[in-house]
Motif scaffolding. Structure first.
Motif, short mmCIF file in Angstrom:
data_model
loop_
_atom_site.label_atom_id
_atom_site.label_comp_id
_atom_site.label_asym_id
_atom_site.label_seq_id
_atom_site.Cartn_x
_atom_site.Cartn_y
_atom_site.Cartn_z
N ASN A 1 24.09 -0.20 32.13
CA ASN A 1 25.16 0.79 32.28
C ASN A 1 24.54 2.18 32.16
O ASN A 1 24.28 2.67 31.06
N ASP A 2 24.31 2.81 33.28
CA ASP A 2 23.69 4.14 33.31
C ASP A 2 24.52 5.20 32.61
O ASP A 2 23.99 6.23 32.18
N ASP A 3 25.83 4.95 32.47
CA ASP A 3 26.69 5.93 31.81
C ASP A 3 26.41 6.06 30.32
O ASP A 3 26.87 7.00 29.67
N LEU A 4 25.65 5.13 29.76
CA LEU A 4 25.30 5.18 28.35
C LEU A 4 24.02 5.95 28.08
O LEU A 4 23.68 6.23 26.94
N GLU A 5 23.30 6.31 29.13
CA GLU A 5 21.99 6.92 28.98
C GLU A 5 21.99 8.15 28.08
O GLU A 5 21.15 8.28 27.18
N SER A 6 22.94 9.05 28.27
CA SER A 6 22.95 10.27 27.46
C SER A 6 23.26 9.96 26.00
O SER A 6 22.72 10.61 25.09
N LEU A 7 24.10 8.96 25.74
CA LEU A 7 24.40 8.58 24.36
C LEU A 7 23.17 7.96 23.68
O LEU A 7 22.88 8.25 22.52
N VAL A 8 22.45 7.13 24.42
CA VAL A 8 21.24 6.51 23.89
C VAL A 8 20.20 7.59 23.58
O VAL A 8 19.56 7.56 22.52
N GLU A 9 20.05 8.55 24.47
CA GLU A 9 19.12 9.65 24.22
C GLU A 9 19.52 10.46 22.99
O GLU A 9 18.66 10.88 22.21
N GLU A 10 20.82 10.66 22.80
CA GLU A 10 21.29 11.40 21.63
C GLU A 10 21.01 10.63 20.34
O GLU A 10 20.53 11.20 19.35
N VAL A 11 21.27 9.32 20.34
CA VAL A 11 20.98 8.51 19.16
C VAL A 11 19.48 8.54 18.86
O VAL A 11 19.07 8.73 17.72
N ASP A 12 18.67 8.37 19.90
CA ASP A 12 17.22 8.39 19.73
C ASP A 12 16.77 9.71 19.11
O ASP A 12 15.99 9.73 18.15
N ASP B 1 0.82 -1.21 0.00
CA ASP B 1 0.00 0.00 0.00
C ASP B 1 0.85 1.26 0.00
O ASP B 1 0.45 2.28 -0.55
N ALA B 2 1.98 1.19 0.66
CA ALA B 2 2.84 2.36 0.81
C ALA B 2 4.26 1.89 1.10
O ALA B 2 4.51 0.69 1.25
N THR B 3 5.16 2.83 1.16
CA THR B 3 6.52 2.53 1.56
C THR B 3 6.62 2.75 3.07
O THR B 3 6.20 3.79 3.57
N GLY B 4 7.13 1.77 3.75
CA GLY B 4 7.27 1.86 5.20
C GLY B 4 8.73 2.00 5.58
O GLY B 4 9.63 1.54 4.86
N VAL B 5 8.95 2.64 6.70
CA VAL B 5 10.28 2.76 7.28
C VAL B 5 10.15 2.45 8.76
O VAL B 5 9.30 3.02 9.44
N SER B 6 10.98 1.54 9.22
CA SER B 6 11.03 1.23 10.65
C SER B 6 12.47 1.40 11.11
O SER B 6 13.39 0.92 10.46
N VAL B 7 12.62 2.07 12.21
CA VAL B 7 13.95 2.27 12.78
C VAL B 7 13.94 1.72 14.20
O VAL B 7 12.95 1.88 14.93
N VAL B 8 15.00 1.04 14.54
CA VAL B 8 15.09 0.47 15.88
C VAL B 8 14.93 1.60 16.91
O VAL B 8 15.43 2.71 16.71
N ASP B 9 14.23 1.32 17.99
CA ASP B 9 14.09 2.27 19.09
C ASP B 9 15.29 2.05 20.01
O ASP B 9 15.36 1.04 20.71
N PRO B 10 16.25 2.98 19.99
CA PRO B 10 17.47 2.77 20.79
C PRO B 10 17.19 2.60 22.28
O PRO B 10 17.93 1.88 22.96
N THR B 11 16.16 3.25 22.79
CA THR B 11 15.87 3.11 24.22
C THR B 11 15.47 1.68 24.55
O THR B 11 15.79 1.17 25.63
N GLN B 12 14.77 1.01 23.62
CA GLN B 12 14.40 -0.39 23.82
C GLN B 12 15.61 -1.30 23.61
O GLN B 12 15.87 -2.20 24.41
N LEU B 13 16.35 -1.07 22.53
CA LEU B 13 17.50 -1.90 22.20
C LEU B 13 18.53 -1.91 23.32
O LEU B 13 19.01 -2.96 23.74
N PHE B 14 18.86 -0.73 23.80
CA PHE B 14 19.94 -0.62 24.79
C PHE B 14 19.46 -0.80 26.22
O PHE B 14 20.25 -0.71 27.16
N SER B 15 18.17 -1.09 26.39
CA SER B 15 17.67 -1.35 27.75
C SER B 15 18.24 -2.66 28.29
O SER B 15 18.22 -2.88 29.50
#
Length: 136
Positions: free
Chosen positions: A107-118, A89-103
């Motif tokens: 390692n709490d020190d990665l939180e700001s990097l994950v937020e930036e990627v997201d 019907d259409a073209t779809g795009v799905s992108v991994v949710d980094p907050t789910q992937l990196f959950s």
């Protein structure tokens, strides 16, 4: 429906969407490290037909460097995959949710990097012309 991805519908052809997604990711500092043509692979390896479906392995080198410096084994979760497909019907795009992937990484020190990627992935996909988010 999947809760580990952020989904968009794009009012454009499959090939035009690949180009637009790649360009938009580039604007946010992501390069495409891999481009897997699932349709072609299934045809070649299985002699089976499958719709247009490409998996783009997107990586922001600066963020990846900082993340791997913090958590060496994190490479098992990289790159961030972006899927472009024709659903008939259409073209779809799905992108991994980094907050789910990196959950899965404790390692709490990665939180700001994950937020930036997201944030960067969201900005990129929302910049794709004629892209509309799909609600779960």
């Amino acid at each position: 429906m999947a809760t580990y991805t952020n989904r968009y519908r794009v009012d454009a052809s499959f090939e035009d969407t690949i180009e637009a997604v790649t360009a938009a990711l580039g604007e946010e500092g992501f390069g495409i490290l891999s481009d897997i043509d699932v349709q072609g692979a299934f045809r070649e390896k299985l002699d089976a037909e499958f719709g247009q479906y490409r998996i783009l392995g997107a990586c922001n080198p600066g963020i990846a460097y900082d993340a791997l410096d913090e958590e060496f084994e994190l490479g098992a979760l990289l790159p961030c995959n972006v899927v472009v497909y024709d659903d008939g019907d259409a073209t779809g795009v799905s992108v991994v949710d980094p907050t789910q992937l990196f959950s899965v990484v404790d390692n709490d020190d990665l939180e700001s990097l994950v937020e930036e990627v997201d944030s960067r992935l969201e900005t990129a996909l929302e910049a794709v012309p004629d892209a509309e988010p799909v609600a779960d």
